[in-house]
Motif scaffolding. Structure first.
Motif, PDB file in Angstrom:
ATOM      1  N   VAL A  29       0.838  -1.196   0.000  1.00  0.00           N
ATOM      2  CA  VAL A  29       0.000   0.000   0.000  1.00  0.00           C
ATOM      3  C   VAL A  29       0.874   1.249   0.000  1.00  0.00           C
ATOM      4  O   VAL A  29       0.585   2.225  -0.707  1.00  0.00           O
ATOM      5  CB  VAL A  29      -0.939  -0.004   1.223  1.00  0.00           C
ATOM      6  N   ALA A  30       1.962   1.237   0.770  1.00  0.00           N
ATOM      7  CA  ALA A  30       2.850   2.398   0.838  1.00  0.00           C
ATOM      8  C   ALA A  30       3.489   2.678  -0.518  1.00  0.00           C
ATOM      9  O   ALA A  30       3.605   3.838  -0.934  1.00  0.00           O
ATOM     10  CB  ALA A  30       3.926   2.166   1.896  1.00  0.00           C
ATOM     11  N   LYS A  31       3.901   1.619  -1.246  1.00  0.00           N
ATOM     12  CA  LYS A  31       4.473   1.813  -2.582  1.00  0.00           C
ATOM     13  C   LYS A  31       3.448   2.432  -3.526  1.00  0.00           C
ATOM     14  O   LYS A  31       3.760   3.355  -4.289  1.00  0.00           O
ATOM     15  CB  LYS A  31       4.959   0.479  -3.131  1.00  0.00           C
ATOM     16  N   GLN A  32       2.233   1.915  -3.481  1.00  0.00           N
ATOM     17  CA  GLN A  32       1.187   2.433  -4.365  1.00  0.00           C
ATOM     18  C   GLN A  32       0.905   3.909  -4.081  1.00  0.00           C
ATOM     19  O   GLN A  32       0.725   4.703  -5.006  1.00  0.00           O
ATOM     20  CB  GLN A  32      -0.090   1.609  -4.187  1.00  0.00           C
ATOM     21  N   ARG A  33       0.903   4.257  -2.813  1.00  0.00           N
ATOM     22  CA  ARG A  33       0.616   5.648  -2.457  1.00  0.00           C
ATOM     23  C   ARG A  33       1.727   6.566  -2.953  1.00  0.00           C
ATOM     24  O   ARG A  33       1.471   7.666  -3.441  1.00  0.00           O
ATOM     25  CB  ARG A  33       0.449   5.776  -0.946  1.00  0.00           C
ATOM     26  N   GLN A  51       1.273   7.128  -6.655  1.00  0.00           N
ATOM     27  CA  GLN A  51       0.160   8.044  -6.915  1.00  0.00           C
ATOM     28  C   GLN A  51       0.586   9.490  -6.658  1.00  0.00           C
ATOM     29  O   GLN A  51       0.263  10.395  -7.450  1.00  0.00           O
ATOM     30  CB  GLN A  51      -1.029   7.673  -6.024  1.00  0.00           C
ATOM     31  N   ARG A  52       1.310   9.712  -5.573  1.00  0.00           N
ATOM     32  CA  ARG A  52       1.734  11.071  -5.241  1.00  0.00           C
ATOM     33  C   ARG A  52       2.781  11.574  -6.241  1.00  0.00           C
ATOM     34  O   ARG A  52       2.816  12.772  -6.548  1.00  0.00           O
ATOM     35  CB  ARG A  52       2.297  11.100  -3.815  1.00  0.00           C
ATOM     36  N   SER A  59       0.922  12.852  -9.136  1.00  0.00           N
ATOM     37  CA  SER A  59       0.285  14.138  -8.802  1.00  0.00           C
ATOM     38  C   SER A  59       1.298  15.277  -8.883  1.00  0.00           C
ATOM     39  O   SER A  59       0.989  16.368  -9.378  1.00  0.00           O
ATOM     40  CB  SER A  59      -0.330  14.075  -7.397  1.00  0.00           C
ATOM     41  N   ASP A  88       2.305  16.228   0.580  1.00  0.00           N
ATOM     42  CA  ASP A  88       1.666  14.912   0.466  1.00  0.00           C
ATOM     43  C   ASP A  88       2.679  13.861   0.011  1.00  0.00           C
ATOM     44  O   ASP A  88       2.678  12.725   0.504  1.00  0.00           O
ATOM     45  CB  ASP A  88       0.499  14.981  -0.517  1.00  0.00           C
ATOM     46  N   SER A 109       3.946  10.505   2.093  1.00  0.00           N
ATOM     47  CA  SER A 109       3.888   9.147   1.550  1.00  0.00           C
ATOM     48  C   SER A 109       5.272   8.502   1.539  1.00  0.00           C
ATOM     49  O   SER A 109       5.396   7.294   1.775  1.00  0.00           O
ATOM     50  CB  SER A 109       3.292   9.167   0.142  1.00  0.00           C
ATOM     51  N   GLN A 154       5.949   7.388   5.038  1.00  0.00           N
ATOM     52  CA  GLN A 154       5.187   6.160   5.301  1.00  0.00           C
ATOM     53  C   GLN A 154       5.842   4.958   4.641  1.00  0.00           C
ATOM     54  O   GLN A 154       5.837   3.846   5.194  1.00  0.00           O
ATOM     55  CB  GLN A 154       3.748   6.342   4.813  1.00  0.00           C
TER      56      GLN A 154
END
Length: 637
Positions: A64-68, A71-72, A75, A139, A143, A146
């Protein structure tokens, strides 16, 4: 990694000791709040109770941390490519260098390589660089942090064992903790609390530590002399009189002689200042009633007071209390006929009690309205805009908006602040009383320095060219109007790298900056894990410090004087090689210039842009420097 040299240490030193001197307690021998036996027992009990609840399922999920992070990253790229200035947006992307971490995630690189790329990106995302406060970059930084936590706790079963051991060690440390924790203990506790917070486990332990270590770690004071200088003034003015009482038109002149004074009132949550006007009034008037003229004179006493309540929202007012006394007399009645004068005198005597009551009421209303107008002008005073000026800097270095409390005593008004992140502690010890008079003062607790500089410098390798590059663009911004140009800065950095740095140092991950204020002395320095100059390296834990003693000069100034020698210690090292011992002497020589022989030895001049007239363009010098119980106090006159 980022690197540091003499200029950076100098910057840190100035930041710690000077940046907060922008703006007391006067009694002594009062007990200081500190760690109690009950606090110690509560913490130990909570830790023992919470250890059983540590389970692998609660650790951060690496996938989940890699995916976030991915995504950031997208962005950020979209934000930069949509900038009005394409060149500026691309310069930001060049500076951030997002490809290494993105590729490490996509290619499934080892945890070590992924962690290194994450640390490298985080270092680029934290620092006092205008632009790093914008949401899209914050953000991304969150991430990345995290992700670092998820990598650290990726082996659930092993992490459970390690975290429980950390909790056991923390419990043992608390049992032996002094009532006033040492700076090493406080910093170690903060590091463990940060680790626990990253783990998503035992949140109740973090909350309890934040409660017990939750006192303010910064206090700023404005003494009564500053307040009275801003408000106190003599009143000496005249005004025309035009009135009509019982059909008699009155014209003349009134002269007021008195003073306006300010008195500080004890309060918490706001500063309260009672403003009072007291004075003496004399009048000389001429009354017209038909063909008769009356010459009158009078004397009066006025007293008015109002309380101003001041905080960050502005100024509010309590009701005005007014007390006046007025005594008038008829000095002469003028008419060419004596019989008219006699009739007028008799009638004036009959009407005088009523006329005096009317005149007194009007006088009181007039004093109240004028006092309300004058004190009401205080609502236009621009209060310190702490949020607008300070918050961008705090966001850039990953700090939260400090909790603040305004207040006042009979001797000063103050602002107390608690500067820390969610996973940091503040002070367990209340600030000591300031001994002596002052106009302005600041008190800094050790945790403030650790909380501000720890996240910024922990684990970094910093050298001179990179510090110069950061300082060179400190006044640039993120927007099109005040944009930064990382691309240009990197070109300058590449040029600087051709020169051999004076020295560079790897900062320790725990308490990289040494700041201690205890037993009447101030200890400043750094903790590192590697020191390098030219081709020579020293790869051992080290502590480079200087001890300063508060001293009073013949003309009453207070300054900090350094002990002669620079201390270079190697914790845990029993013996150094000959080459290492030689490098130790080299470190002492280089840091002899970094830590000057005296600090706070200059006069501070408030700039002409300061909106507070009482201190605008004024010169201040330290008259008190005190170091006790983890607090550094600097008072100026």
């Amino acid at each position: 990694m980022i690197r540091l040299c003499k200029s950076s240490i100098l910057t840190v030193r100035r930041s710690v000791l000077l940046a907060f001197v922008v703006l007391a307690w006067s009694c002594c021998n009062v007990s200081i709040a500190q760690i109690t036996d009950d606090d110690r027992s509560r913490i130990v009990t909570q830790i023992e109770h919470s250890q059983k609840s540590v389970v692998p399922e609660r650790f951060p999920d690496l996938t989940v941390a890699k995916q976030r992070v991915m995504q950031r990253i997208e962005s950020v790229r979209a934000e930069m490519l949509s900038q009005p200035s394409a060149a500026n947006g691309q310069a930001w992307l060049d500076y951030l260098n997002l490809d290494p971490i993105a590729e490490a995630i996509k290619e499934g690189e080892s945890a070590g390589k992924l962690a290194q790329s994450a640390f490298d990106l985080r270092f680029r995302l934290i620092g006092n660089l205008p632009g790093l406060e914008v949401d899209v970059l914050r953000d991304l930084r969150d991430s990345v942090e995290q992700l670092i936590s998820a990598i650290r706790f990726r082996d659930g079963d092993k992490s459970v064992e390690q975290l429980r051991k950390q909790l056991t060690d923390l419990s043992a440390r608390i049992k032996e903790l002094d009532r006033i924790p040492s700076s090493e203990d406080a910093s170690a506790i903060s590091a463990i609390i940060g680790l626990i917070d990253e783990s998503n486990q035992v949140t109740e332990v973090v909350s309890l530590f934040r409660e017990i270590f939750g006192r303010p770690n910064l206090a700023v004071f404005a003494g009564e002399p500053i307040v009275t200088r801003a408000i106190n003034r003599e009143v000496n003015n005249s005004r025309p009189v035009q009135d009509c009482i019982l059909g008699t038109r009155i014209v003349g002149n009134a002269h007021t002689n008195g003073c306006v004074t300010a008195t500080l009132l004890p309060a918490t949550g706001m500063a309260r200042i009672q403003v009072a006007l007291s004075g003496h009034v004399t009048t000389n008037n001429l009354g017209y009633n038909g063909p008769v003229r009356l010459r009158t004179s009078g004397t009066g006493q006025i007293a008015a007071s109002r309380v101003l309540n001041i905080n960050e929202q502005g100024v509010t007012f309590d009701p005005i209390f007014t007390n006046v006394a007025l005594n008038t007399q008829i000095d002469a009645i003028e008419h060419r006929l004596g019989i008219v004068r006699r009739i007028a005198k008799k009638k004036a005597a009959q009407q005088k009690p009523k006329a005096d009551r009317i005149a007194l009421a009007k006088f009181q209303t007039q004093v109240t309205n004028e006092f309300a107008k004058q004190t009401g002008e205080a609502s236009g005073i621009k209060r310190p805009d702490l949020t607008t000026k300070i918050m961008p800097i705090l966001k850039r270095v990953s700090l939260e908006e400090p909790l603040r409390t305004w207040g006042s005593t009979a001797d000063y008004l103050f602002i107390e602040a608690t500067v820390r992140k969610q996973n940091q502690i503040a002070s367990a010890v209340a600030q000591p009383r300031i001994l002596g008079s002052f106009e302005m003062a600041v008190q800094i607790e050790e945790s403030l320095v650790d909380n501000v500089f720890g996240p910024l410098l922990a684990g970094r390798t910093v050298k001179e060219s990179e510090i110069d590059e950061l300082l060179a663009r400190r006044d640039e911004g993120f927007t099109e109007q005040t944009k930064i140009k990382p691309q240009t800065a990197q070109n300058e950095l590449a040029s600087d790298d051709k020169k051999e740095p004076t020295f560079e140092i790897d900062f320790a991950r725990v308490q990289p900056i040494v700041f201690e204020a205890r037993d009447g002395k101030v200890r400043l320095g750094i903790r590192g894990t590697r020191f390098s100059t030219g081709s020579r390296d020293l790869n051992v834990p080290m502590e480079i410090t200087a001890m300063y003693q508060p001293t009073r000069t013949d003309d009453g100034r207070a300054i900090l004087i350094r002990d002669e020698a620079i201390n270079v210690d190697f914790p845990g090292q029993r013996r150094l090689s000959i080459s290492q011992a030689g490098l130790k002497r080299n470190i002492q020589e280089k840091f002899n210039d970094v830590f000057p022989m005296s600090l706070l030895d200059r006069t501070f001049t408030m700039p002409p842009t300061v909106e507070f007239e009482a201190i605008r363009n004024r010169q201040f010098r330290p008259t008190l420097i005190d170091a006790r119980k983890g607090w550094l106090t600097i008072a100026v006159q």
